[in-house]
Structures are given as structure tokens and as C-alpha cells.
Design an enzyme around this catalytic site. Structure first.
Site, mmCIF file in Angstrom:
data_model
loop_
_atom_site.group_PDB
_atom_site.id
_atom_site.type_symbol
_atom_site.label_atom_id
_atom_site.label_comp_id
_atom_site.label_asym_id
_atom_site.label_seq_id
_atom_site.Cartn_x
_atom_site.Cartn_y
_atom_site.Cartn_z
ATOM 1 N N GLU A 97 -28.720 19.452 -29.927
ATOM 2 C CA GLU A 97 -27.582 20.377 -29.763
ATOM 3 C C GLU A 97 -26.349 19.900 -30.518
ATOM 4 O O GLU A 97 -25.635 20.701 -31.123
ATOM 5 C CB GLU A 97 -27.261 20.573 -28.264
ATOM 6 N N HIS A 100 -26.674 20.813 -34.180
ATOM 7 C CA HIS A 100 -26.238 22.192 -34.467
ATOM 8 C C HIS A 100 -24.712 22.262 -34.562
ATOM 9 O O HIS A 100 -24.158 22.816 -35.507
ATOM 10 C CB HIS A 100 -26.671 23.139 -33.335
#
Length: 275
Positions: A97, A100
Site C-alpha cells: 500500500e 502505491h
């Protein structure tokens, strides 16, 4: 019926909010921006979910936080409190995450990061990074689309960089699907490659009933399109890897912070990224 635009979403939310008690300081514009792509029915669900959340917490008014959390519930499902992830899995999801978010933040035209979480959801997502555009975008440039591709590959790139290519996981399956779909559209529908110029190689049928796309070209051209799709995604993947290598210390620091907190806001993320 087309999906509502930013102003439409705000108006629909206000109509449904008349049925419940809402705090006076709710920023409907922000809620509408966060609910990008939501249908009228989903917007009604968001308001209802916010009211239920307030009642469960023993409050008489639905606040901004209730509406923001209910957007996540409608998009990704409820928090799956009983999901047991091993420490290693949590670590992988945290790096994925942050990968990203970091790639998005390091590119000028990417939407700002709103929230990052590694709390599993009932939809099957083990974590997600929410990005919110400042306004409604009706057009996207080639640069913006390439940046979006790089952001989509950022999760897998982070896994490869930290754990090695042999330890990449299945967590990127949805990212891969979205990146492939976007790259193919850039080539076949948006005319964004030199080789095919402004030729439509794909037509969208039944736009409001699923919008299936059918290739309208020869087998040789279809094979060439496949090669171009691979090249586009590969270039985005390499760009993401490069950005993460340059910022590896921040990647490790932010992933450690996310592991500790489980959910962080965009403000917290950007603050730590800049220091």
C-alpha cells in the site's frame, strides 16, 4: 442513466441527508469528491450507513467521519476485525500500500492520497490506498494515464524491491487487471501510441449494460496491440521501481509507521514523506 458528476453527487447526498440528523460542519463537497464514481443508490447507502454508524456509537448526529467511513464500507466492505493475518502478511500488505501511495505522491499529476489502511475488508481487500481528485476530471492526458499506470504497479514494485522477485504475492491481482484494461484502452480507444496513431481498434458496445469492448481489427493487429499493452505496463512498472529505489528509506520508514498504526491519513503520510 449516466453516473452523477461532482455537483450531482453533492446534491443527491444532500437530498438523502434530509432524512437523517447530520452535524452542521459536514463538508458535502469533500464527501462528494471521495465518492467519485458512485451511483445514486450507492450515495443513498453511504448516507444510511453513516446514520447507522452514529447510532451504534450512541451519537444523535452523523458527523464527517461517519460519512467518510461509510464511503469505504460501500466501496470496500466492512472492516473484517476477525481476519487473522500473519505478521509477514501484514508487512507485505503495508509495503504494497505504501508502494502505491509513494509512487502516486512522487508523480505530479496523480490524485492526492486521502487514506491508507491495512485493515482487511469484507470485499476481500487486505488493504487499500484511497486517492481523491480535487475536482471532477472529464479529460485525462497521456501523462496522467501513464502516471496512473505507474501508481497501479507501485504495490507489486514495492514487494519486489523489499522482499525480492521470488517473494512477490498474489495481492496485486486487481492492480494488474486495472493496469491492463487502462493500457489497452490507451492503445485501442484513445489513440495514444505512435504505431496505431488515431485509429479505433476497439468499439464499446452496450455502454450502459456492462460496456463490453470488441476488437475490430485483424489477428495480426490484435497481436501487435497485445505487445504494445505489455510494453506500456512494463514501462510503468520500471518507472515505479525506479521511483521506489530512489526513495527506499522513506518506503521503509512509512511502511513501518503504517504497520504500527494500521490506518493513516493522507496528511500524516505527506507530513512524514516531506520530513
Amino acid at each position: 442513466v449516466e453516473l452523477p458528476d461532482l455537483q450531482g453527487r453533492e446534491d443527491i447526498l444532500k437530498v438523502h441527508a434530509k432524512k437523517i440528523k447530520v452535524a452542521e460542519d459536514v463538508d458535502w463537497g469533500k464527501v462528494a469528491r471521495m465518492a467519485s464514481g458512485a451511483s445514486g443508490a450507492e450515495l443513498a447507502n453511504i448516507v444510511n450507513e453513516a446514520a447507522l454508524r452514529a447510532v451504534r456509537d450512541g451519537r444523535r448526529f452523523a458527523a464527517q467521519a461517519d460519512l467518510e467511513e461509510s464511503i469505504e464500507v460501500v466501496i470496500a466492505g466492512y472492516q473484517k476485525k476477525n481476519a487473522i493475518l500473519t505478521d509477514q502478511e501484514k508487512k507485505v500488505v503495508a509495503y504494497h500500500e505504501i508502494g502505491h501511495a509513494l509512487v502516486a505522491a512522487k508523480q505530479t499529476n496523480s490524485a492526492p492520497v486521502q487514506k491508507i489502511t491495512i485493515v482487511p475488508r469484507t470485499s476481500g481487500a487486505l488493504g487499500y490506498t484511497m486517492q481523491v481528485d480535487e475536482g471532477e476530471k472529464m479529460l485525462m492526458s497521456r501523462t496522467e494515464l501513464e502516471n496512473k499506470l505507474a501508481t497501479l504497479t507501485g504495490g507489486r514494485a514495492a514487494e519486489e524491491l523489499i522482499f525480492g522477485p521470488d517473494n512477490m504475492t498474489t495481492g496485486a491481482s486487481n492492480d494488474i487487471e486495472q493496469a491492463t484494461k487502462l493500457a489497452r484502452a490507451m492503445i485501442t480507444r484513445y489513440g495514444m501510441t505512435e504505431e496505431f496513431d488515431m485509429v479505433a481498434l476497439e468499439t464499446v458496445q452496450n455502454q450502459y449494460l456492462g460496456g463490453d469492448a470488441a476488437l475490430s481489427c485483424s489477428a495480426e493487429t490484435a497481436a501487435a496491440v497485445d505487445r504494445q499493452v505489455v510494453e506500456l505496463v512494463r514501462a510503468a512498472h520500471q518507472k515505479a521501481l525506479g521511483l521506489l529505489r530512489e526513495n527506499e528509506s522513506k518506503l521503509r520508514e512509512l511502511a513501518g509507521y503504517l504497520l504500527e498504526k494500521e490506518t493513516i491519513t493522507g496528511e500524516e503520510f505527506m507530513e512524514r514523506l516531506r520530513t
